[in-house]
Design an enzyme around this catalytic site. Sequence first.
Site, PDB file in Angstrom:
ATOM      1  N   PHE A  91      32.747  64.006  69.277  1.00 33.46           N
ATOM      2  CA  PHE A  91      32.512  65.402  69.620  1.00 33.46           C
ATOM      3  C   PHE A  91      33.766  66.196  69.303  1.00 33.46           C
ATOM      4  O   PHE A  91      34.868  65.831  69.733  1.00 33.46           O
ATOM      5  CB  PHE A  91      32.161  65.547  71.107  1.00 33.46           C
ATOM      6  CG  PHE A  91      30.749  65.136  71.427  1.00 33.46           C
ATOM      7  CD1 PHE A  91      29.791  66.081  71.759  1.00 33.46           C
ATOM      8  CD2 PHE A  91      30.367  63.798  71.373  1.00 33.46           C
ATOM      9  CE1 PHE A  91      28.483  65.702  72.045  1.00 33.46           C
ATOM     10  CE2 PHE A  91      29.068  63.409  71.654  1.00 33.46           C
ATOM     11  CZ  PHE A  91      28.117  64.359  71.993  1.00 33.46           C
ATOM     12  N   ALA A  92      33.611  67.274  68.534  1.00 32.70           N
ATOM     13  CA  ALA A  92      34.742  68.127  68.146  1.00 32.70           C
ATOM     14  C   ALA A  92      34.354  69.573  68.426  1.00 32.70           C
ATOM     15  O   ALA A  92      33.779  70.260  67.568  1.00 32.70           O
ATOM     16  CB  ALA A  92      35.079  67.929  66.674  1.00 32.70           C
ATOM     17  N   TYR A  96      39.465  71.433  69.671  1.00 32.13           N
ATOM     18  CA  TYR A  96      39.521  70.013  69.356  1.00 32.13           C
ATOM     19  C   TYR A  96      39.153  69.772  67.888  1.00 32.13           C
ATOM     20  O   TYR A  96      39.664  68.848  67.259  1.00 32.13           O
ATOM     21  CB  TYR A  96      38.573  69.222  70.268  1.00 32.13           C
ATOM     22  CG  TYR A  96      39.136  68.963  71.641  1.00 32.13           C
ATOM     23  CD1 TYR A  96      39.812  67.778  71.915  1.00 32.13           C
ATOM     24  CD2 TYR A  96      39.004  69.889  72.676  1.00 32.13           C
ATOM     25  CE1 TYR A  96      40.333  67.522  73.179  1.00 32.13           C
ATOM     26  CE2 TYR A  96      39.523  69.643  73.934  1.00 32.13           C
ATOM     27  CZ  TYR A  96      40.187  68.462  74.186  1.00 32.13           C
ATOM     28  OH  TYR A  96      40.712  68.218  75.429  1.00 32.13           O
ATOM     29  N   ASP A 182      36.349  59.457  71.586  1.00 27.39           N
ATOM     30  CA  ASP A 182      36.960  60.776  71.716  1.00 27.39           C
ATOM     31  C   ASP A 182      37.652  61.150  70.419  1.00 27.39           C
ATOM     32  O   ASP A 182      38.155  60.281  69.694  1.00 27.39           O
ATOM     33  CB  ASP A 182      37.985  60.778  72.852  1.00 27.39           C
ATOM     34  CG  ASP A 182      37.340  60.815  74.222  1.00 27.39           C
ATOM     35  OD1 ASP A 182      36.097  60.926  74.300  1.00 27.39           O
ATOM     36  OD2 ASP A 182      38.073  60.708  75.226  1.00 27.39           O
ATOM     37  N   VAL A 183      37.752  62.443  70.162  1.00 25.73           N
ATOM     38  CA  VAL A 183      38.337  62.907  68.903  1.00 25.73           C
ATOM     39  C   VAL A 183      39.861  63.008  68.957  1.00 25.73           C
ATOM     40  O   VAL A 183      40.528  62.951  67.916  1.00 25.73           O
ATOM     41  CB  VAL A 183      37.721  64.270  68.506  1.00 25.73           C
ATOM     42  CG1 VAL A 183      38.213  65.391  69.443  1.00 25.73           C
ATOM     43  CG2 VAL A 183      38.013  64.601  67.051  1.00 25.73           C
ATOM     44  N   ASP A 184      40.442  63.123  70.161  1.00 33.69           N
ATOM     45  CA  ASP A 184      41.898  63.341  70.248  1.00 33.69           C
ATOM     46  C   ASP A 184      42.652  62.008  70.226  1.00 33.69           C
ATOM     47  O   ASP A 184      43.438  61.685  71.124  1.00 33.69           O
ATOM     48  CB  ASP A 184      42.271  64.166  71.478  1.00 33.69           C
ATOM     49  CG  ASP A 184      41.732  63.603  72.780  1.00 33.69           C
ATOM     50  OD1 ASP A 184      40.830  62.742  72.735  1.00 33.69           O
ATOM     51  OD2 ASP A 184      42.223  64.026  73.843  1.00 33.69           O
ATOM     52  N   HIS A 204      40.956  50.448  80.099  1.00 34.90           N
ATOM     53  CA  HIS A 204      41.772  51.667  80.090  1.00 34.90           C
ATOM     54  C   HIS A 204      43.246  51.293  80.031  1.00 34.90           C
ATOM     55  O   HIS A 204      43.744  50.511  80.846  1.00 34.90           O
ATOM     56  CB  HIS A 204      41.484  52.486  81.342  1.00 34.90           C
ATOM     57  CG  HIS A 204      41.884  53.920  81.235  1.00 34.90           C
ATOM     58  ND1 HIS A 204      43.197  54.322  81.076  1.00 34.90           N
ATOM     59  CD2 HIS A 204      41.142  55.057  81.248  1.00 34.90           C
ATOM     60  CE1 HIS A 204      43.244  55.634  81.025  1.00 34.90           C
ATOM     61  NE2 HIS A 204      42.015  56.113  81.115  1.00 34.90           N
ATOM     62  N   GLU A 274      33.271  59.641  82.661  1.00 33.59           N
ATOM     63  CA  GLU A 274      33.941  58.343  82.737  1.00 33.59           C
ATOM     64  C   GLU A 274      33.659  57.650  84.066  1.00 33.59           C
ATOM     65  O   GLU A 274      33.516  56.418  84.112  1.00 33.59           O
ATOM     66  CB  GLU A 274      35.446  58.513  82.533  1.00 33.59           C
ATOM     67  CG  GLU A 274      36.205  57.197  82.471  1.00 33.59           C
ATOM     68  CD  GLU A 274      37.644  57.401  82.041  1.00 33.59           C
ATOM     69  OE1 GLU A 274      37.912  57.373  80.822  1.00 33.59           O
ATOM     70  OE2 GLU A 274      38.516  57.619  82.924  1.00 33.59           O
TER      71      GLU A 274
END
Length: 323
Positions: A91-92, A96, A182-184, A204, A274
């Site tokens: 997802f962007a 982001y 995640d995109v980051d 994690h 999460e």
Amino acid sequence: ILLGFGLSGLLLYGLPIVRHLEVLIPMGVCPSARMAMLRDNFTGLLRLWARPDVLTCTSWGAPIIWDGTFDPAVAQQEALQQNLTIGLTVFAVGRYLEKYLARFLETAEQHFMVGQRVVYYVFTELPAAVPRVALGPGRGLRVERVVRERRWQDVSMQRMRTLHEALHGRLGREAHFVFCMDVDQHFRSSFGPEALAESVAQLHAWHYHRPRWLLPYERDARSAAAVAPGEGDFYYHAAVFGGSVAALRGLTGHCARALQRDRERGLEARWHDESHLNKFFWLHKPAKVLSPEFCWSPDIGWRAEIRRPRLLWAPKEYALVRD
């Protein structure tokens, strides 16, 4: 009791030197009988004994994949023989997109499932702004328009419903296995078929050494994401999860419904989707667990057991990207 609360406070919120000391907390040891028999559809017999410094299996018999516990060539060949298509969703939305997406896709082309058929699914409210990235043979990119939510928390929580719908649509028809990321973050080294399984969870990076009572589960019993004291196995990161299309339909559907129930009650879990992901994996154990090497934060610093990071978190710039 006071000492325990003091140490937990320092671990969660305090001095970096205390955080580094958590490596002294033992992770546990995989039973030798289980080490000798654990196999995987993509890696054959796993070499769990090759990493005595870390925990390499779970109590329910799933492998925890670390560098050195598998043969990458075997994993590559097994995946090719199965003639798979692997999906990767990201997802962007908002800033982001402009800040992270190009590097994510460019490094994915270098390291994600190289040699396999891959389809990228980019969810964004600005399809025209998605950067053009040179793709290798057998690799494609789809762009899906989504509505930008008012708050970043809602973007995060709406992801599960959007993924659930996509898995019942073209994505579900095109891919056999799917990873959701995640995109980051960006790829640093090979993220290959050794990561595939019916359902895949990611340890994690900030919590894998901590005892269960220190893990940041949702504790509000009113929430559908609540994990009671004494429950839980590990704390999983929502930045990386995956599995077969069927398994992910179950996961995303569960989380979407649970998020909706909380919303109707005026509740919001501590770590949003999460928290619900962790509740799902407590109820439905993952078939494979990825070590923190597969998604590592450089802010944690050097650790001896992290030999070959696959994904690296980007520096968090929330003031810039979450306005």
